[in-house]
Scaffold this motif. Structure first.
Motif, PDB file in Angstrom:
ATOM      1  N   GLU A 132     -13.266  -1.767 -32.585  1.00 38.46           N
ATOM      2  CA  GLU A 132     -11.881  -1.341 -32.355  1.00 38.46           C
ATOM      3  C   GLU A 132     -11.487  -0.205 -33.292  1.00 38.46           C
ATOM      4  O   GLU A 132     -10.789  -0.426 -34.284  1.00 38.46           O
ATOM      5  N   PRO A 133     -11.875   1.016 -33.006  1.00 40.51           N
ATOM      6  CA  PRO A 133     -11.518   2.116 -33.913  1.00 40.51           C
ATOM      7  C   PRO A 133     -10.027   2.395 -34.000  1.00 40.51           C
ATOM      8  O   PRO A 133      -9.566   2.978 -34.982  1.00 40.51           O
ATOM      9  N   ASP A 134      -9.262   1.977 -32.982  1.00 41.62           N
ATOM     10  CA  ASP A 134      -7.823   2.237 -32.991  1.00 41.62           C
ATOM     11  C   ASP A 134      -7.000   1.028 -33.433  1.00 41.62           C
ATOM     12  O   ASP A 134      -5.773   1.036 -33.305  1.00 41.62           O
ATOM     13  N   ASN A 135      -7.653   0.017 -33.971  1.00 40.80           N
ATOM     14  CA  ASN A 135      -6.935  -1.154 -34.453  1.00 40.80           C
ATOM     15  C   ASN A 135      -5.919  -0.746 -35.525  1.00 40.80           C
ATOM     16  O   ASN A 135      -6.221   0.042 -36.418  1.00 40.80           O
ATOM     17  N   LYS A 136      -4.699  -1.283 -35.429  1.00 37.96           N
ATOM     18  CA  LYS A 136      -3.634  -0.834 -36.338  1.00 37.96           C
ATOM     19  C   LYS A 136      -3.930  -1.166 -37.789  1.00 37.96           C
ATOM     20  O   LYS A 136      -3.477  -0.452 -38.701  1.00 37.96           O
ATOM     21  N   TYR A 137      -4.706  -2.220 -38.056  1.00 33.98           N
ATOM     22  CA  TYR A 137      -5.028  -2.564 -39.442  1.00 33.98           C
ATOM     23  C   TYR A 137      -6.088  -1.628 -40.002  1.00 33.98           C
ATOM     24  O   TYR A 137      -6.114  -1.374 -41.215  1.00 33.98           O
ATOM     25  N   ILE A 138      -6.924  -1.097 -39.149  1.00 30.89           N
ATOM     26  CA  ILE A 138      -7.868  -0.081 -39.597  1.00 30.89           C
ATOM     27  C   ILE A 138      -7.107   1.198 -39.939  1.00 30.89           C
ATOM     28  O   ILE A 138      -7.405   1.866 -40.936  1.00 30.89           O
ATOM     29  N   ARG A 139      -6.113   1.523 -39.147  1.00 30.56           N
ATOM     30  CA  ARG A 139      -5.293   2.703 -39.469  1.00 30.56           C
ATOM     31  C   ARG A 139      -4.619   2.532 -40.828  1.00 30.56           C
ATOM     32  O   ARG A 139      -4.549   3.476 -41.631  1.00 30.56           O
ATOM     33  N   ARG A 140      -4.124   1.329 -41.098  1.00 29.48           N
ATOM     34  CA  ARG A 140      -3.488   1.087 -42.393  1.00 29.48           C
ATOM     35  C   ARG A 140      -4.499   1.170 -43.531  1.00 29.48           C
ATOM     36  O   ARG A 140      -4.191   1.680 -44.612  1.00 29.48           O
ATOM     37  N   LEU A 141      -5.690   0.661 -43.289  1.00 30.79           N
ATOM     38  CA  LEU A 141      -6.726   0.733 -44.317  1.00 30.79           C
ATOM     39  C   LEU A 141      -7.100   2.181 -44.629  1.00 30.79           C
ATOM     40  O   LEU A 141      -7.363   2.523 -45.782  1.00 30.79           O
ATOM     41  N   PHE A 142      -7.115   3.025 -43.608  1.00 30.36           N
ATOM     42  CA  PHE A 142      -7.448   4.424 -43.831  1.00 30.36           C
ATOM     43  C   PHE A 142      -6.431   5.081 -44.766  1.00 30.36           C
ATOM     44  O   PHE A 142      -6.798   5.913 -45.602  1.00 30.36           O
ATOM     45  N   GLU A 143      -5.168   4.708 -44.619  1.00 31.03           N
ATOM     46  CA  GLU A 143      -4.156   5.251 -45.521  1.00 31.03           C
ATOM     47  C   GLU A 143      -4.412   4.804 -46.953  1.00 31.03           C
ATOM     48  O   GLU A 143      -4.318   5.604 -47.892  1.00 31.03           O
ATOM     49  N   LYS A 144      -4.748   3.547 -47.128  1.00 27.80           N
ATOM     50  CA  LYS A 144      -4.968   3.007 -48.467  1.00 27.80           C
ATOM     51  C   LYS A 144      -6.267   3.532 -49.080  1.00 27.80           C
ATOM     52  O   LYS A 144      -6.391   3.644 -50.305  1.00 27.80           O
ATOM     53  N   LEU A 145      -7.255   3.832 -48.224  1.00 28.58           N
ATOM     54  CA  LEU A 145      -8.530   4.372 -48.702  1.00 28.58           C
ATOM     55  C   LEU A 145      -8.509   5.897 -48.790  1.00 28.58           C
ATOM     56  O   LEU A 145      -9.499   6.510 -49.165  1.00 28.58           O
ATOM     57  N   GLU A 146      -7.374   6.478 -48.407  1.00 31.78           N
ATOM     58  CA  GLU A 146      -7.195   7.938 -48.406  1.00 31.78           C
ATOM     59  C   GLU A 146      -8.270   8.608 -47.556  1.00 31.78           C
ATOM     60  O   GLU A 146      -8.938   9.555 -47.981  1.00 31.78           O
ATOM     61  N   LEU A 147      -8.406   8.125 -46.349  1.00 33.23           N
ATOM     62  CA  LEU A 147      -9.347   8.677 -45.386  1.00 33.23           C
ATOM     63  C   LEU A 147      -8.575   9.337 -44.247  1.00 33.23           C
ATOM     64  O   LEU A 147      -7.500   8.887 -43.876  1.00 33.23           O
ATOM     65  N   PRO A 148      -9.145  10.428 -43.682  1.00 35.40           N
ATOM     66  CA  PRO A 148     -10.436  11.029 -44.047  1.00 35.40           C
ATOM     67  C   PRO A 148     -10.299  12.046 -45.178  1.00 35.40           C
ATOM     68  O   PRO A 148      -9.208  12.548 -45.454  1.00 35.40           O
ATOM     69  N   THR A 149     -11.448  12.336 -45.811  1.00 35.41           N
ATOM     70  CA  THR A 149     -11.527  13.440 -46.766  1.00 35.41           C
ATOM     71  C   THR A 149     -12.181  14.609 -46.031  1.00 35.41           C
ATOM     72  O   THR A 149     -12.320  14.593 -44.811  1.00 35.41           O
ATOM     73  N   LYS A 150     -12.600  15.600 -46.770  1.00 44.36           N
ATOM     74  CA  LYS A 150     -13.263  16.744 -46.146  1.00 44.36           C
ATOM     75  C   LYS A 150     -14.770  16.546 -46.035  1.00 44.36           C
ATOM     76  O   LYS A 150     -15.480  17.403 -45.508  1.00 44.36           O
ATOM     77  N   ASP A 151     -15.267  15.418 -46.528  1.00 45.76           N
ATOM     78  CA  ASP A 151     -16.704  15.146 -46.532  1.00 45.76           C
ATOM     79  C   ASP A 151     -16.969  13.888 -45.711  1.00 45.76           C
ATOM     80  O   ASP A 151     -16.662  12.782 -46.133  1.00 45.76           O
ATOM     81  N   LEU A 152     -17.539  14.050 -44.510  1.00 49.84           N
ATOM     82  CA  LEU A 152     -17.748  12.926 -43.606  1.00 49.84           C
ATOM     83  C   LEU A 152     -18.733  11.914 -44.178  1.00 49.84           C
ATOM     84  O   LEU A 152     -18.563  10.700 -44.006  1.00 49.84           O
ATOM     85  N   GLU A 153     -19.764  12.389 -44.881  1.00 48.22           N
ATOM     86  CA  GLU A 153     -20.734  11.470 -45.474  1.00 48.22           C
ATOM     87  C   GLU A 153     -20.089  10.648 -46.588  1.00 48.22           C
ATOM     88  O   GLU A 153     -20.362   9.460 -46.742  1.00 48.22           O
TER      89      GLU A 153
END
Length: 254
Positions: free
Chosen positions: A102-123
């Motif tokens: 589930e890439p669009d799961n709302k909790y994953i979206r929230r986690l991305f904010e807390k993990l400060e994702l994405p950055t400029k480096d995909l790896e």
């Protein structure tokens, strides 16, 4: 065997409102905090109910995870109703593992904010995601199904559950992944994920693409011990890897 005991703090904000035509509306708010014991050894059985049995059936649960970069802990509030719906769905329907991503799961979206994702480096992003998933507690498999993302975030999970969580987060960034199933002569099974990208280390060749192995089970208490993408655990040397039911060959990029 000596087990190292860890604790997981759960905060529950309980808010219950009942309204019906001709009836009064009742509202009750209460904050409940408890420390629940967990064991980080994969040999120990920890039932999901030990984590959720104290929780009220409405409200928000605040799940706390170690930050993969060693920064402040990550606190993720999960709506208990979302959790209960996900669990009920898992019990009622047997989804394929691919359908659970589930890439669009709302909790994953929230986690991305807390993990400060994405950055400029995909790896770098892929490694940060893997580091986070390794911070999710390992819970030995006692369910006949693979959990949804929400269930894993609330309860923890086994290798299959961690793999689905990792794939969901990786896919949100457009990182190509494959699920790798390992079998060994003792009929034991392990599951992991492999990711495409500019990495070094151990990889699997699938359909002409190099997918670098990413072990999703780590030590939730020590982010310093996190597996890096391309690192292959020695315990898996005797296992035979399969992707989509097809045996795959392995290689290494130095």
């Amino acid at each position: 065997m000596s087990l190292r005991k860890t604790t997981l703090t759960t905060c529950v904000l309980f808010s219950l409102g009942i309204s019906q035509s001709g009836c009064q509306t009742a509202s009750l708010e209460r904050k409940f905090q408890t420390t629940i014991p967990l064991y980080d050894s994969v040999k120990e059985l920890v039932e999901p109910e030990v984590i959720v049995k104290e929780l009220f059936k409405e409200g928000n649960m605040a799940r706390m995870f170690k930050h993969p970069c060693g920064e402040n802990d990550i606190v993720l509030e999960v709506d208990v109703v979302d959790y209960l719906k996900a669990r009920a769905l898992s019990l009622a329907v047997r989804f394929s593992e691919e359908d659970l991503i589930e890439p669009d799961n709302k909790y994953i979206r929230r986690l991305f904010e807390k993990l400060e994702l994405p950055t400029k480096d995909l790896e770098e992003d892929a490694q940060r995601i893997l580091g986070f998933v390794q911070m999710v507690p390992y819970v030995k498999d006692i369910t006949p199904y693979t959990k949804t993302v929400v269930e894993t975030l609330v309860e923890g999970g086994d290798c299959e559950d961690h793999t689905i969580l990792a794939a969901s987060m990786m896919n949100r960034l457009g990182i190509e992944t494959v699920l790798v199933t390992f079998f060994d002569p003792k009929r034991e099974v392990h599951q992991g994920i492999a990711v495409a990208g500019n990495f070094k280390g151990d990889y699997f060749d699938h359909s002409g693409t190099k997918y670098f192995y990413a072990e999703t089970i780590g030590n939730p208490e020590r982010y310093e011990d996190s597996w890096q993408i391309g690192e292959y655990p020695s315990e898996l040397v005797t296992y035979i890897p399969f992707v989509n039911g097809t045996k795959v060959t392995s290689g290494r990029v130095e």
